[in-house]
Design an enzyme around this catalytic site. Structure first.
Site, PDB file in Angstrom:
ATOM      1  N   ARG A  37      -1.014   6.635  15.768  1.00 34.23           N
ATOM      2  CA  ARG A  37      -0.866   7.917  15.068  1.00 34.23           C
ATOM      3  C   ARG A  37      -1.737   8.990  15.709  1.00 34.23           C
ATOM      4  O   ARG A  37      -2.665   8.670  16.468  1.00 34.23           O
ATOM      5  CB  ARG A  37      -1.188   7.783  13.579  1.00 34.23           C
ATOM      6  CG  ARG A  37      -2.578   7.260  13.283  1.00 34.23           C
ATOM      7  CD  ARG A  37      -2.752   6.976  11.788  1.00 34.23           C
ATOM      8  NE  ARG A  37      -4.066   6.424  11.502  1.00 34.23           N
ATOM      9  CZ  ARG A  37      -4.465   5.978  10.331  1.00 34.23           C
ATOM     10  NH1 ARG A  37      -3.657   5.995   9.296  1.00 34.23           N
ATOM     11  NH2 ARG A  37      -5.683   5.495  10.162  1.00 34.23           N
TER      12      ARG A  37
ATOM     13  N   GLU B 160      -4.808   7.801  18.128  1.00 35.31           N
ATOM     14  CA  GLU B 160      -5.438   6.561  17.673  1.00 35.31           C
ATOM     15  C   GLU B 160      -4.767   5.334  18.288  1.00 35.31           C
ATOM     16  O   GLU B 160      -3.541   5.216  18.262  1.00 35.31           O
ATOM     17  CB  GLU B 160      -5.281   6.530  16.150  1.00 35.31           C
ATOM     18  CG  GLU B 160      -6.262   5.684  15.433  1.00 35.31           C
ATOM     19  CD  GLU B 160      -6.225   5.954  13.925  1.00 35.31           C
ATOM     20  OE1 GLU B 160      -6.189   7.127  13.500  1.00 35.31           O
ATOM     21  OE2 GLU B 160      -6.219   4.969  13.181  1.00 35.31           O
TER      22      GLU B 160
ATOM     23  N   ARG C 100       0.825  -1.210   0.000  1.00 32.42           N
ATOM     24  CA  ARG C 100       0.000   0.000   0.000  1.00 32.42           C
ATOM     25  C   ARG C 100       0.859   1.260   0.000  1.00 32.42           C
ATOM     26  O   ARG C 100       0.404   2.321  -0.405  1.00 32.42           O
ATOM     27  CB  ARG C 100      -0.896   0.025   1.250  1.00 32.42           C
ATOM     28  CG  ARG C 100      -1.948  -1.057   1.294  1.00 32.42           C
ATOM     29  CD  ARG C 100      -2.611  -1.084   2.655  1.00 32.42           C
ATOM     30  NE  ARG C 100      -3.186   0.186   3.032  1.00 32.42           N
ATOM     31  CZ  ARG C 100      -4.384   0.623   2.662  1.00 32.42           C
ATOM     32  NH1 ARG C 100      -5.132  -0.138   1.887  1.00 32.42           N
ATOM     33  NH2 ARG C 100      -4.827   1.787   3.055  1.00 32.42           N
TER      34      ARG C 100
ATOM     35  N   TYR D 121      -9.125  -5.532   2.951  1.00 29.44           N
ATOM     36  CA  TYR D 121      -8.563  -4.212   3.278  1.00 29.44           C
ATOM     37  C   TYR D 121      -8.757  -3.342   2.031  1.00 29.44           C
ATOM     38  O   TYR D 121      -7.983  -3.437   1.084  1.00 29.44           O
ATOM     39  CB  TYR D 121      -7.079  -4.416   3.563  1.00 29.44           C
ATOM     40  CG  TYR D 121      -6.307  -3.317   4.241  1.00 29.44           C
ATOM     41  CD1 TYR D 121      -6.844  -2.064   4.495  1.00 29.44           C
ATOM     42  CD2 TYR D 121      -5.004  -3.552   4.652  1.00 29.44           C
ATOM     43  CE1 TYR D 121      -6.093  -1.091   5.130  1.00 29.44           C
ATOM     44  CE2 TYR D 121      -4.257  -2.590   5.291  1.00 29.44           C
ATOM     45  CZ  TYR D 121      -4.795  -1.360   5.522  1.00 29.44           C
ATOM     46  OH  TYR D 121      -4.040  -0.394   6.148  1.00 29.44           O
TER      47      TYR D 121
ATOM     48  N   ARG E 101      10.274   5.665  -2.482  1.00 28.59           N
ATOM     49  CA  ARG E 101      10.664   6.531  -3.596  1.00 28.59           C
ATOM     50  C   ARG E 101      12.120   6.973  -3.486  1.00 28.59           C
ATOM     51  O   ARG E 101      12.592   7.267  -2.384  1.00 28.59           O
ATOM     52  CB  ARG E 101       9.784   7.786  -3.623  1.00 28.59           C
ATOM     53  CG  ARG E 101       8.318   7.489  -3.779  1.00 28.59           C
ATOM     54  CD  ARG E 101       7.620   8.638  -4.492  1.00 28.59           C
ATOM     55  NE  ARG E 101       6.193   8.348  -4.559  1.00 28.59           N
ATOM     56  CZ  ARG E 101       5.315   8.782  -3.667  1.00 28.59           C
ATOM     57  NH1 ARG E 101       5.698   9.550  -2.666  1.00 28.59           N
ATOM     58  NH2 ARG E 101       4.037   8.460  -3.791  1.00 28.59           N
TER      59      ARG E 101
ATOM     60  N   ARG F 239      -9.380  -5.759  13.468  1.00 24.88           N
ATOM     61  CA  ARG F 239      -8.860  -4.792  14.420  1.00 24.88           C
ATOM     62  C   ARG F 239      -9.853  -3.647  14.505  1.00 24.88           C
ATOM     63  O   ARG F 239     -10.480  -3.261  13.511  1.00 24.88           O
ATOM     64  CB  ARG F 239      -7.508  -4.230  13.961  1.00 24.88           C
ATOM     65  CG  ARG F 239      -6.434  -5.254  13.949  1.00 24.88           C
ATOM     66  CD  ARG F 239      -6.130  -5.802  15.309  1.00 24.88           C
ATOM     67  NE  ARG F 239      -5.255  -4.919  16.076  1.00 24.88           N
ATOM     68  CZ  ARG F 239      -4.850  -5.170  17.301  1.00 24.88           C
ATOM     69  NH1 ARG F 239      -5.281  -6.267  17.931  1.00 24.88           N
ATOM     70  NH2 ARG F 239      -4.042  -4.357  17.924  1.00 24.88           N
TER      71      ARG F 239
ATOM     72  N   ASP G 109      -9.686   0.442   0.050  1.00 25.33           N
ATOM     73  CA  ASP G 109      -9.766   1.899   0.116  1.00 25.33           C
ATOM     74  C   ASP G 109     -11.110   2.354  -0.452  1.00 25.33           C
ATOM     75  O   ASP G 109     -11.798   1.586  -1.119  1.00 25.33           O
ATOM     76  CB  ASP G 109      -8.635   2.516  -0.708  1.00 25.33           C
ATOM     77  CG  ASP G 109      -7.286   2.288  -0.049  1.00 25.33           C
ATOM     78  OD1 ASP G 109      -7.246   2.106   1.178  1.00 25.33           O
ATOM     79  OD2 ASP G 109      -6.277   2.300  -0.777  1.00 25.33           O
TER      80      ASP G 109
HETATM   81  N1  UDP Z   1       2.660   0.990   8.337  1.00 28.28           N
HETATM   82  C1  UDP Z   1       3.777   1.000   9.140  1.00 28.28           C
HETATM   83  N2  UDP Z   1       4.287   2.189   9.557  1.00 28.28           N
HETATM   84  C2  UDP Z   1       3.718   3.382   9.249  1.00 28.28           C
HETATM   85  C3  UDP Z   1       2.573   3.372   8.433  1.00 28.28           C
HETATM   86  C4  UDP Z   1       2.059   2.159   7.992  1.00 28.28           C
HETATM   87  O1  UDP Z   1       4.304  -0.050   9.478  1.00 28.28           O
HETATM   88  O2  UDP Z   1       4.214   4.420   9.702  1.00 28.28           O
HETATM   89  C5  UDP Z   1       2.125  -0.322   7.889  1.00 28.28           C
HETATM   90  C6  UDP Z   1       1.007  -0.836   8.777  1.00 28.28           C
HETATM   91  O3  UDP Z   1       1.111  -2.234   8.871  1.00 28.28           O
HETATM   92  C7  UDP Z   1      -0.245  -0.453   8.026  1.00 28.28           C
HETATM   93  C8  UDP Z   1       0.205  -0.607   6.571  1.00 28.28           C
HETATM   94  O4  UDP Z   1       1.577  -0.213   6.589  1.00 28.28           O
HETATM   95  O5  UDP Z   1      -1.319  -1.274   8.327  1.00 28.28           O
HETATM   96  C9  UDP Z   1      -0.587   0.248   5.606  1.00 28.28           C
HETATM   97  O6  UDP Z   1      -0.507   1.601   6.021  1.00 28.28           O
HETATM   98  P1  UDP Z   1      -1.640   2.673   5.681  1.00 28.28           P
HETATM   99  O7  UDP Z   1      -1.110   4.004   6.013  1.00 28.28           O
HETATM  100  O8  UDP Z   1      -2.118   2.439   4.303  1.00 28.28           O
HETATM  101  O9  UDP Z   1      -2.752   2.269   6.751  1.00 28.28           O
HETATM  102  P2  UDP Z   1      -4.233   2.847   6.999  1.00 28.28           P
HETATM  103  O10 UDP Z   1      -4.238   4.308   6.688  1.00 28.28           O
HETATM  104  O11 UDP Z   1      -5.132   2.020   6.136  1.00 28.28           O
HETATM  105  O12 UDP Z   1      -4.437   2.578   8.446  1.00 28.28           O
END
Ligand code: UDP
Length: 384
Positions: free
Chosen positions: A281, A302, A174, A350, A178, A251, A352
């Site tokens: 976060r 969160e 996901r 999962y 870069r 979850r 979007d």
């Molecule tokens: N992830 C991580 N560190 C970060 C952000 C994301 O390890 O700082 C991992 C985590 O397992 C997460 C996945 O990458 O579930 C996808 O991240 P995304 O930001 O897409 O999660 P969402 O916004 O769907 O919660």
């Protein structure tokens, strides 16, 4: 005679489907939702104290590579340009995510060019992993151990409540890596935030004389649905079958809401990657709408935990045991043709927002064709 359809769930799946059905076929639609609002987990509302538009169930940034989806949602409200730039705390430093040239140079204290950084990460990648089977192997084979442990191991363990080794490699895909300074969290070309929020977008989508919305109404699969020609169910598939084989793992997320004067963290989203910090976060919602002026701010910390019987399911886990259970529920689903299943919870994926919208558009089209040709309607989305 007009058909009568019941849609269970007023999130994006249900709202898109309702709109497509009433505008493209001869029918009336009822949408039921057990919550007191439409919008599902994309629900937005103005915070009573600050008037800031908040995403009540966590941050949602609309982004898609599908022009038809982008054009579709833009019919229902103005989307303003917004680029999601996530910051991440790891150890005592703040970095930029997704991993980009700035992150790499800062983390390794280098001044690499794009080519040098790519060669460097390649030297760190675990070449013994040729066919990554899980999240951890995917990360190690791609960015190496240091970056994995700094940004992904702790966060993922907190977010999913298990070892990253137990999770599918696709969860990591996901997020891009870069070798330039582009710090846009999303790689999709069409992105924006709806000026009046997602709930207003969905509200406009279902504002139609042939669509009736019933809130605070829980669907009972065994008892409800009489008098309808077809049911579209967007709730959890295990709940539909009364958990007869057991519960799928999800979850859930809890939020602690706080206020501050001015600007609390200077950006929309700060991730906390270390395992010893309990939250995943913090999201400060006024940064989603930089065109609005607000003297004060509201932010949400969160936390992630396993979903109990009374919690709202957020993220389908899809561990090996879940997948076996899912197969059993899917088998039951395919043995009947009165209900179609769609969306994140009913297909246990999962997804979007743009995936959900696209699949609902496709399912509506498929369903209308099937009805016209007297064929069996789809049980699951075809693209699944
Ligand atoms: N992830 C991580 N560190 C970060 C952000 C994301 O390890 O700082 C991992 C985590 O397992 C997460 C996945 O990458 O579930 C996808 O991240 P995304 O930001 O897409 O999660 P969402 O916004 O769907 O919660």
């Amino acid at each position: 005679m007009a058909k009568r359809y019941l849609i269970v769930g007023a999130g994006f799946s249900g709202c898109v489907l309702a709109h497509q059905l009433v505008t493209s076929s001869n029918c009336r639609v009822e949408i039921w939702d057990e919550r007191s609002h439409i919008g599902g987990n994309c629900h937005t509302e103005r915070d009573a104290e600050t008037n800031i538009m908040v995403h009540r169930y966590g941050p949602h940034i609309f982004n898609t590579d599908k022009k038809h989806v982008w054009d579709f949602v833009n019919n229902f409200g103005e989307f303003r340009p917004y680029v999601h730039r996530v910051k991440a705390r790891s150890g005592d430093n703040i970095y930029s995510l997704p991993v980009n040239l700035h992150t790499i140079n800062q983390f390794f204290n280098k001044n690499f060019s794009p080519k040098e950084a790519a060669a460097f990460l390649d030297s760190l990648a675990d070449k013994t992993i040729t066919d990554p089977q899980n999240f951890e192997e995917q990360a190690l084979s791609f960015i190496g151990r240091e970056l994995y442990e700094a940004f992904f191991y702790g966060y993922t363990k907190k977010q999913w409540g298990c070892e990253p080794k137990e999770l599918p490699p696709s969860f990591l895909n996901r997020i891009p890596v870069r070798f330039n300074y582009d710090d846009n969290y999303h790689a999709n070309p069409y992105t924006g935030i709806p000026v009046e929020g997602y709930t207003a977008v969905m509200g406009k989508m279902i504002d139609h004389p042939l669509i009736k919305v019933v809130l605070n109404k829980k669907f009972q699969p065994s008892a409800d649905g009489q008098g309808f020609d077809h049911i579209f169910y967007t709730g959890p598939i295990d709940a539909y079958f009364n958990y007869q084989y057991g519960r799928l793992g999800y979850r859930t997320v809890t939020f602690s809401k706080n206020y501050a004067a001015g600007d609390y963290q200077g950006t929309t989203q700060m991730n906390f990657c270390d395992e010893n910090i309990p939250h995943t976060r913090i999201t400060e919602h006024k940064h989603f709408t930089p065109w609005e002026q607000h003297d004060n701010t509201v932010y949400f910390t969160e936390f992630s935990k396993e979903t109990g019987p009374d919690d709202t399911p957020f993220y389908p886990k899809r561990l090996t045991a879940d997948k076996a259970l899912l197969l059993q529920y899917r088998t039951l689903a395919t043995q009947q043709h009165t209900t179609s299943f769609l969306g994140r919870l009913a297909t246990y994926r999962y997804m979007d927002m743009h995936h959900v919208i696209d699949e609902a558009m496709q399912m509506a089209k498929q369903f209308i064709t099937n009805v016209q040709q007297n064929e069996r309607p789809p049980v699951f989305p075809n693209s699944e």
